[in-house]
Design an enzyme around this catalytic site. Structure first.
Site, PDB file in Angstrom:
ATOM      1  N   LYS A  38       0.844  -1.277   0.122  1.00 38.29           N
ATOM      2  CA  LYS A  38      -0.122  -0.017  -0.034  1.00 38.29           C
ATOM      3  C   LYS A  38       0.862   1.383  -0.065  1.00 38.29           C
ATOM      4  CE  LYS A  38      -0.316   0.456   5.123  1.00 38.29           C
ATOM      5  NZ  LYS A  38      -1.033  -0.025   6.041  1.00 38.29           N
ATOM      6  N   ARG A 133      -7.803   0.482  17.298  1.00 35.13           N
ATOM      7  CA  ARG A 133      -8.616   0.664  15.914  1.00 35.13           C
ATOM      8  C   ARG A 133      -9.414  -0.562  15.710  1.00 35.13           C
ATOM      9  NH1 ARG A 133      -4.851   1.468  10.314  1.00 35.13           N
ATOM     10  NH2 ARG A 133      -5.105  -0.810  10.538  1.00 35.13           N
TER      11      ARG A 133
HETATM   12  C1  LIG Z   1      -0.026  -1.009   6.701  1.00 37.42           C
HETATM   13  C2  LIG Z   1      -0.447  -2.348   7.399  1.00 37.42           C
HETATM   14  C3  LIG Z   1       0.646  -3.021   7.667  1.00 37.42           C
HETATM   15  C4  LIG Z   1       1.951  -2.954   7.362  1.00 37.42           C
HETATM   16  O1  LIG Z   1       2.364  -1.907   8.182  1.00 37.42           O
HETATM   17  P1  LIG Z   1       3.955  -1.441   8.182  1.00 37.42           P
HETATM   18  O2  LIG Z   1       4.385  -0.525   9.262  1.00 37.42           O
HETATM   19  O3  LIG Z   1       4.186  -0.872   6.794  1.00 37.42           O
HETATM   20  O4  LIG Z   1       4.661  -2.860   8.157  1.00 37.42           O
HETATM   21  C5  LIG Z   1       0.198  -4.377   8.323  1.00 37.42           C
HETATM   22  N1  LIG Z   1      -1.074  -4.569   8.820  1.00 37.42           N
HETATM   23  C6  LIG Z   1      -2.310  -3.735   8.663  1.00 37.42           C
HETATM   24  C7  LIG Z   1      -3.551  -4.081   8.988  1.00 37.42           C
HETATM   25  C8  LIG Z   1      -1.927  -2.402   7.798  1.00 37.42           C
HETATM   26  O5  LIG Z   1      -2.710  -1.565   7.576  1.00 37.42           O
END
Ligand SMILES: *Cc1c(COP(=O)(O)O)cnc(C)c1O
Length: 359
Positions: A38, A133
């Protein structure tokens, strides 16, 4: 043809190397890594680099991004990284192999969508371990089990936790142990073993390094660490990962000496913030053609010594360039080290060009 700026330059060789390093670190502890795309709006070259580095699958928070990767021909396992909207269940059923869930009603809707699409989707039940969350309470998995028992197309893979997203709560041995225990409880309600305990993201890597991840945690979803070699929730640079994969570059459009104090009565800036100024006399400053429609200016650090960001509006970013050695003029470029938020914004903005290098 002249280069067009602003530009975000991504070195996929570094990204696949970082993935490999994270995958190896985690494999020693029995943990599978999913590469999270993402942060770069699921750029296919980055997704490929993550797969090349050995991650088990790709995860993204947007169904649009997952569909885009499918259209590019990606056949690997894909996880939807957020709890799905009721209005997108059909797309989830068509494109994703698994997704995160936290409401019993959503499980039933997804099951129905899968029946219509003729597919099956795995789910990971999110448990709220304090970040407040998404997620069910650790003592509240029974209602999820109840919904899951009614489903034939939705298969429960296990449980997952999320940290450092809304409130900045960090993963610890204690809260991850609670996650494992919650998974065992869900498993006993469902009367079947579960495959996955998904123990968080980049911020969980610290526990892997120290060897204190509780037994049972077998999956991490890692984006930031792989892309940038940083862990913002712990304010650290991850020492064994490279942090030079991504750079943002913009073109200089004005260089002038100006006073450091504004002249005239001041209100708020264009975004409603009151600015505070310190009189440092007349100094050289530069404007680059890049602003809030392109990046998150607060997340940018100029690479060259002697430059610092003063501020930004929609289309202009102003830098103090008094201490920069040598000349600076319109047409020159200035490069920045971006943080995660700046990369996310830059790859989302239609005004920023993405350039992929592989070296
Ligand atoms: C963005 C996200 C991650 C990845 O997090 P990083 O800090 O980029 O490693 C993992 N789980 C969820 C639910 C996320 O939204």
């Amino acid at each position: 043809m002249a280069m067009r700026y602003p530009e975000i330059c991504i070195n996929t060789a570094v990204i696949s190397k970082n993935t490999e390093t994270v995958v190896k670190l985690c494999a020693d502890k029995g943990i599978h890594v999913w590469g999270v795309t993402k942060g770069v709006s699921a750029h296919p070259a980055v997704a490929s680099a993550m797969l090349e580095g050995g991650c088990q699958g790709l995860a993204d928070s947007r169904v649009d991004n997952i569909r885009k990767l499918r259209l590019f021909g990606f056949r690997n396992p894909m996880m939807l990284l957020r709890i799905p909207m009721p209005g997108e269940m059909d797309e989830v059923a068509e494109t994703a192999d698994c997704c995160l869930v936290s409401m019993p009603g959503s499980v039933l809707m997804l099951d129905r969508a899968c029946r219509e699409a003729g597919t099956e989707v795995g789910i990971i039940v999110m448990v709220d371990l304090g970040d407040l969350r998404e997620g069910v309470w650790p003592d509240g998995v029974e209602e999820m089990a109840e919904a899951i028992r009614h489903c034939h197309r939705v298969r429960c893979l296990g449980v997952g936790g999320n940290f450092g997203c809304l409130s900045g709560v960090l993963p610890t041995e204690t809260n991850l142990s609670l996650l494992v225990k919650t998974g065992e409880e869900l498993s006993s309600f469902l009367e079947c073993p579960l495959e996955v305990v998904s123990g968080g993201a980049t911020s969980s890597l610290m526990l892997v390094e120290k060897g204190i991840v509780p037994e049972g945690v077998n999956q991490l979803r890692v984006g930031e660490g792989i892309l940038l070699g940083t862990d913002i929730t712990r304010s650290r640079v991850i020492p064994y990962l490279r942090n030079d994969a991504i750079r943002i570059t913009a073109e200089v459009v004005e260089v002038r000496r100006k006073p450091t104090m504004p002249i005239g009565e001041t209100g708020t800036d264009a975004f409603g913030n009151v600015q505070i100024f310190k009189d440092r006399g007349v100094r050289r400053r530069a404007i680059v053609a890049m602003g809030r429609q392109d990046v998150r200016p607060e997340g940018l650090t100029p690479i060259d010594e002697g430059l610092s960001v003063i501020g930004a509006s929609s289309d202009h970013l102003t830098l103090d360039a008094e201490d920069l050695r040598g000349s600076l003029e319109p047409g020159d470029t200035i490069s920045f080290v971006p943080d995660y938020g700046a990369v996310l914004a830059a790859t989302t903005s239609p005004y920023v060009r993405t350039r992929i290098i592989n070296s």
